[in-house]
Design a protein around this motif. Structure first.
Motif, PDB file in Angstrom:
ATOM      1  N   GLU A 124      -2.647  25.502  -0.374  1.00 46.67           N
ATOM      2  CA  GLU A 124      -3.353  24.403  -1.041  1.00 46.67           C
ATOM      3  C   GLU A 124      -3.209  23.156  -0.166  1.00 46.67           C
ATOM      4  OE1 GLU A 124      -2.787  21.477  -4.922  1.00 46.67           O
ATOM      5  OE2 GLU A 124      -1.756  23.424  -4.860  1.00 46.67           O
ATOM      6  N   ILE A 125      -4.333  22.623   0.287  1.00 48.28           N
ATOM      7  CA  ILE A 125      -4.322  21.478   1.197  1.00 48.28           C
ATOM      8  C   ILE A 125      -4.994  20.295   0.515  1.00 48.28           C
ATOM      9  CG2 ILE A 125      -4.993  20.593   3.457  1.00 48.28           C
ATOM     10  CD1 ILE A 125      -5.130  23.503   4.406  1.00 48.28           C
ATOM     11  N   ARG A 126      -4.282  19.168   0.455  1.00 50.62           N
ATOM     12  CA  ARG A 126      -4.819  17.948  -0.132  1.00 50.62           C
ATOM     13  C   ARG A 126      -4.967  16.883   0.944  1.00 50.62           C
ATOM     14  NH1 ARG A 126      -1.330  17.334  -5.788  1.00 50.62           N
ATOM     15  NH2 ARG A 126      -1.862  19.380  -6.659  1.00 50.62           N
ATOM     16  N   LEU A 127      -6.017  16.101   0.839  1.00 50.46           N
ATOM     17  CA  LEU A 127      -6.312  15.095   1.861  1.00 50.46           C
ATOM     18  C   LEU A 127      -6.482  13.734   1.213  1.00 50.46           C
ATOM     19  CD1 LEU A 127      -7.055  14.483   4.842  1.00 50.46           C
ATOM     20  CD2 LEU A 127      -9.434  14.927   4.221  1.00 50.46           C
ATOM     21  N   ASP A 128      -5.767  12.739   1.748  1.00 46.84           N
ATOM     22  CA  ASP A 128      -5.916  11.348   1.320  1.00 46.84           C
ATOM     23  C   ASP A 128      -6.278  10.513   2.531  1.00 46.84           C
ATOM     24  OD1 ASP A 128      -5.292  11.397  -1.491  1.00 46.84           O
ATOM     25  OD2 ASP A 128      -3.245  11.884  -0.923  1.00 46.84           O
ATOM     26  N   GLU A 129      -7.196   9.554   2.355  1.00 45.50           N
ATOM     27  CA  GLU A 129      -7.647   8.719   3.461  1.00 45.50           C
ATOM     28  C   GLU A 129      -7.272   7.265   3.212  1.00 45.50           C
ATOM     29  OE1 GLU A 129     -11.627   9.205   5.625  1.00 45.50           O
ATOM     30  OE2 GLU A 129     -11.943   7.399   4.415  1.00 45.50           O
ATOM     31  N   VAL A 135      -0.574   4.690   4.292  1.00 45.76           N
ATOM     32  CA  VAL A 135      -0.108   6.074   4.219  1.00 45.76           C
ATOM     33  C   VAL A 135       1.347   6.244   4.647  1.00 45.76           C
ATOM     34  CG1 VAL A 135      -2.421   7.033   4.501  1.00 45.76           C
ATOM     35  CG2 VAL A 135      -0.987   6.687   6.517  1.00 45.76           C
ATOM     36  N   LEU A 136       1.842   5.371   5.523  1.00 41.18           N
ATOM     37  CA  LEU A 136       3.231   5.528   5.980  1.00 41.18           C
ATOM     38  C   LEU A 136       4.241   5.483   4.830  1.00 41.18           C
ATOM     39  CD1 LEU A 136       3.303   3.560   9.359  1.00 41.18           C
ATOM     40  CD2 LEU A 136       3.790   5.998   9.013  1.00 41.18           C
ATOM     41  N   PRO A 137       4.120   4.533   3.867  1.00 42.17           N
ATOM     42  CA  PRO A 137       5.065   4.556   2.741  1.00 42.17           C
ATOM     43  C   PRO A 137       4.991   5.852   1.937  1.00 42.17           C
ATOM     44  CG  PRO A 137       3.930   2.442   2.852  1.00 42.17           C
ATOM     45  CD  PRO A 137       3.230   3.350   3.820  1.00 42.17           C
ATOM     46  N   LEU A 138       3.813   6.460   1.865  1.00 39.61           N
ATOM     47  CA  LEU A 138       3.665   7.703   1.106  1.00 39.61           C
ATOM     48  C   LEU A 138       4.341   8.870   1.818  1.00 39.61           C
ATOM     49  CD1 LEU A 138      -0.073   7.373  -0.029  1.00 39.61           C
ATOM     50  CD2 LEU A 138       2.001   6.692  -1.250  1.00 39.61           C
ATOM     51  N   VAL A 139       4.360   8.840   3.141  1.00 40.02           N
ATOM     52  CA  VAL A 139       5.096   9.858   3.884  1.00 40.02           C
ATOM     53  C   VAL A 139       6.600   9.677   3.662  1.00 40.02           C
ATOM     54  CG1 VAL A 139       5.618  10.774   6.177  1.00 40.02           C
ATOM     55  CG2 VAL A 139       3.286  10.068   5.625  1.00 40.02           C
ATOM     56  N   LEU A 140       7.052   8.437   3.660  1.00 37.95           N
ATOM     57  CA  LEU A 140       8.477   8.163   3.482  1.00 37.95           C
ATOM     58  C   LEU A 140       8.976   8.576   2.108  1.00 37.95           C
ATOM     59  CD1 LEU A 140       8.684   4.689   5.251  1.00 37.95           C
ATOM     60  CD2 LEU A 140       9.803   6.798   6.004  1.00 37.95           C
ATOM     61  N   LEU A 146       2.526  14.760   5.801  1.00 37.56           N
ATOM     62  CA  LEU A 146       2.325  14.206   7.128  1.00 37.56           C
ATOM     63  C   LEU A 146       1.089  13.333   7.123  1.00 37.56           C
ATOM     64  CD1 LEU A 146       0.881  16.887   9.609  1.00 37.56           C
ATOM     65  CD2 LEU A 146       0.782  17.090   7.128  1.00 37.56           C
ATOM     66  N   ALA A 147       0.952  12.509   8.162  1.00 36.47           N
ATOM     67  CA  ALA A 147      -0.190  11.597   8.217  1.00 36.47           C
ATOM     68  C   ALA A 147      -0.560  11.317   9.658  1.00 36.47           C
ATOM     69  CB  ALA A 147       0.129  10.289   7.491  1.00 36.47           C
ATOM     70  N   LEU A 148      -1.851  11.113   9.888  1.00 34.20           N
ATOM     71  CA  LEU A 148      -2.334  10.621  11.162  1.00 34.20           C
ATOM     72  C   LEU A 148      -2.354   9.097  11.108  1.00 34.20           C
ATOM     73  CD1 LEU A 148      -3.440  13.608  11.091  1.00 34.20           C
ATOM     74  CD2 LEU A 148      -5.198  12.815  12.663  1.00 34.20           C
ATOM     75  N   VAL A 149      -1.796   8.462  12.119  1.00 39.47           N
ATOM     76  CA  VAL A 149      -1.716   7.011  12.175  1.00 39.47           C
ATOM     77  C   VAL A 149      -2.049   6.577  13.593  1.00 39.47           C
ATOM     78  CG1 VAL A 149      -0.008   6.842  10.323  1.00 39.47           C
ATOM     79  CG2 VAL A 149       0.748   7.094  12.692  1.00 39.47           C
ATOM     80  N   TYR A 150      -2.247   5.288  13.781  1.00 38.61           N
ATOM     81  CA  TYR A 150      -2.557   4.790  15.122  1.00 38.61           C
ATOM     82  C   TYR A 150      -1.804   3.499  15.399  1.00 38.61           C
ATOM     83  CZ  TYR A 150      -5.777   1.833  12.437  1.00 38.61           C
ATOM     84  OH  TYR A 150      -6.312   0.945  11.531  1.00 38.61           O
ATOM     85  N   ALA A 151      -1.745   3.157  16.689  1.00 36.51           N
ATOM     86  CA  ALA A 151      -1.157   1.891  17.126  1.00 36.51           C
ATOM     87  C   ALA A 151      -1.942   1.401  18.337  1.00 36.51           C
ATOM     88  CB  ALA A 151       0.311   2.065  17.483  1.00 36.51           C
ATOM     89  N   HIS A 273      -1.108   9.187  16.506  1.00 34.07           N
ATOM     90  CA  HIS A 273       0.089  10.006  16.314  1.00 34.07           C
ATOM     91  C   HIS A 273      -0.013  10.755  14.979  1.00 34.07           C
ATOM     92  CE1 HIS A 273       2.030   7.426  19.383  1.00 34.07           C
ATOM     93  NE2 HIS A 273       1.451   6.424  18.735  1.00 34.07           N
ATOM     94  N   VAL A 274       0.767  11.810  14.869  1.00 29.01           N
ATOM     95  CA  VAL A 274       0.988  12.441  13.577  1.00 29.01           C
ATOM     96  C   VAL A 274       2.463  12.245  13.239  1.00 29.01           C
ATOM     97  CG1 VAL A 274       1.422  14.738  14.589  1.00 29.01           C
ATOM     98  CG2 VAL A 274       0.758  14.529  12.175  1.00 29.01           C
ATOM     99  N   VAL A 275       2.747  11.853  11.998  1.00 30.44           N
ATOM    100  CA  VAL A 275       4.118  11.555  11.587  1.00 30.44           C
ATOM    101  C   VAL A 275       4.473  12.361  10.346  1.00 30.44           C
ATOM    102  CG1 VAL A 275       3.969   9.214  12.527  1.00 30.44           C
ATOM    103  CG2 VAL A 275       3.465   9.598  10.113  1.00 30.44           C
ATOM    104  N   HIS A 276       5.747  12.711  10.246  1.00 27.33           N
ATOM    105  CA  HIS A 276       6.265  13.351   9.034  1.00 27.33           C
ATOM    106  C   HIS A 276       7.746  13.047   8.917  1.00 27.33           C
ATOM    107  CE1 HIS A 276       8.435  16.641  11.104  1.00 27.33           C
ATOM    108  NE2 HIS A 276       7.421  16.679  11.936  1.00 27.33           N
ATOM    109  N   ARG A 277       8.256  13.167   7.715  1.00 25.98           N
ATOM    110  CA  ARG A 277       9.693  12.982   7.527  1.00 25.98           C
ATOM    111  C   ARG A 277      10.440  14.082   8.272  1.00 25.98           C
ATOM    112  NH1 ARG A 277      11.785  13.866   2.734  1.00 25.98           N
ATOM    113  NH2 ARG A 277       9.891  14.836   1.949  1.00 25.98           N
TER     114      ARG A 277
END
Length: 307
Positions: A124-129, A135-140, A146-151, A273-277
């Motif tokens: 089951e895959i869920r996607l939030d945009e 999104v970073l606080p939600l990963v924490l 996990l989330a795709l983020v940029y800098a 980047h992709v980030v995860h705890r």
């Protein structure tokens, strides 16, 4: 021995979020009286006052804020554990919750999810945009796996130590002008655009900050006439001749009547980047990261490079 009731803990978290018993009751499907009773029971269990009650409002104490902050993480972990147990009993392969930002949603994520779904059809895959700051606080807290983020080059980020941060791709920032514009050449200098009207993302976003800092380094402040976080809107405005813009390569579509190119003397990039705890033990994480990496490797070219 202190034994916390997960139901009371969830109620506390919702009350802090909502700012009232009534608001939490609506979110949880309880009555306000039931919420009040649960909070009172929680206060008796922990032995401290969690809310200062006033005639028409409540105010969380420091203890309530601390418990709600840490409790949110615990509840997310508990939810994940319950889902894993349920999946094991039902023979389901697991659940993955992915966050991403809009341009990656259209250029990277669909192919990665198609690959992951083909390899793990029972998952089951869920996607939030949303933008990285959202999104970073939600990963924490564990609400996302996990989330795709940029800098941006000129807007560096610091990453919380709880996160594993993996590079996916680098994309050039492109100056976009209307076709026929005097700057429509491959060696454009930012100084040549000092008198132009600019189209930028919303004030306070990394893209807008990057543009401001870039122009400041060139000795001028950009005259921002229009703002939009939708790069299709930004490029349509450029095509209409109402301004120029700085767009990341993932957000760029070659529209008729437009021209785009990197800056001549100072090419800038946005890094994805992709980030995860680090502590996240979801078995689907590795498969998801591998799928994203493969798609990004295949995306190299057209002002997109490997990190």
């Amino acid at each position: 021995m202190l034994v916390l009731n997960p139901v009371h803990l969830r109620t506390l978290v919702e009350v802090v979020k909502a700012g009232s018993f009534a608001g939490a009751a609506r979110r949880l499907g309880y009555t306000s009286s039931a919420v009040s009773q649960q909070i009172s029971a929680f206060e008796r269990a922990v032995g401290v006052t969690l809310f200062e009650r006033e005639a028409h409002s409540i105010r969380p104490t420091g203890a309530a804020l601390l418990i709600a902050d840490r409790g949110g993480e615990l509840l997310a972990a508990l939810d994940g554990f319950e889902h894993e147990v349920k999946a094991m009993v039902q023979g389901v392969r697991g659940r993955l919750r992915l966050g991403t930002f809009p341009t990656a949603s259209s250029r990277v994520v669909p192919k990665a999810l198609a690959k992951l779904s083909a390899e793990r059809p029972d998952a089951e895959i869920r996607l939030d945009e949303a933008e990285p700051d959202d999104v970073l606080p939600l990963v924490l807290t564990g609400e996302l796996d996990l989330a795709l983020v940029y800098a941006y080059d000129l807007v560096p980020r610091t990453w919380p130590q709880e996160l594993t941060v993996l590079p996916l791709l680098d994309e050039f920032l492109l100056v976009m002008v209307q076709a026929g514009h005097p700057a429509a050449r491959n060696d454009v200098r930012l100084e040549d655009l000092a008198a132009e009207r600019w189209i930028a993302s919303r004030d306070g976003t990394s893209g807008a900050t990057c543009l401001t800092r870039l122009c400041a380094a060139a000795g001028f402040a950009p005259k921002i006439a229009f703002r939009s976080n939708d790069y299709e809107v930004v490029q349509s405005l450029v095509a209409a001749g109402v301004g120029v813009a700085l767009v990341p390569a993932l957000g760029y579509r070659a529209l008729p009547g437009t021209h785009a190119m990197p800056l001549r003397h100072r090419p800038l990039r946005r890094h994805v980047h992709v980030v995860h705890r680090t502590a996240n033990a979801n078995p689907l994480l590795r498969d998801a990261v591998n799928a994203l990496r493969e798609v990004c490797r295949n995306a190299v070219g057209g002002h997109i490079t490997a990190p």
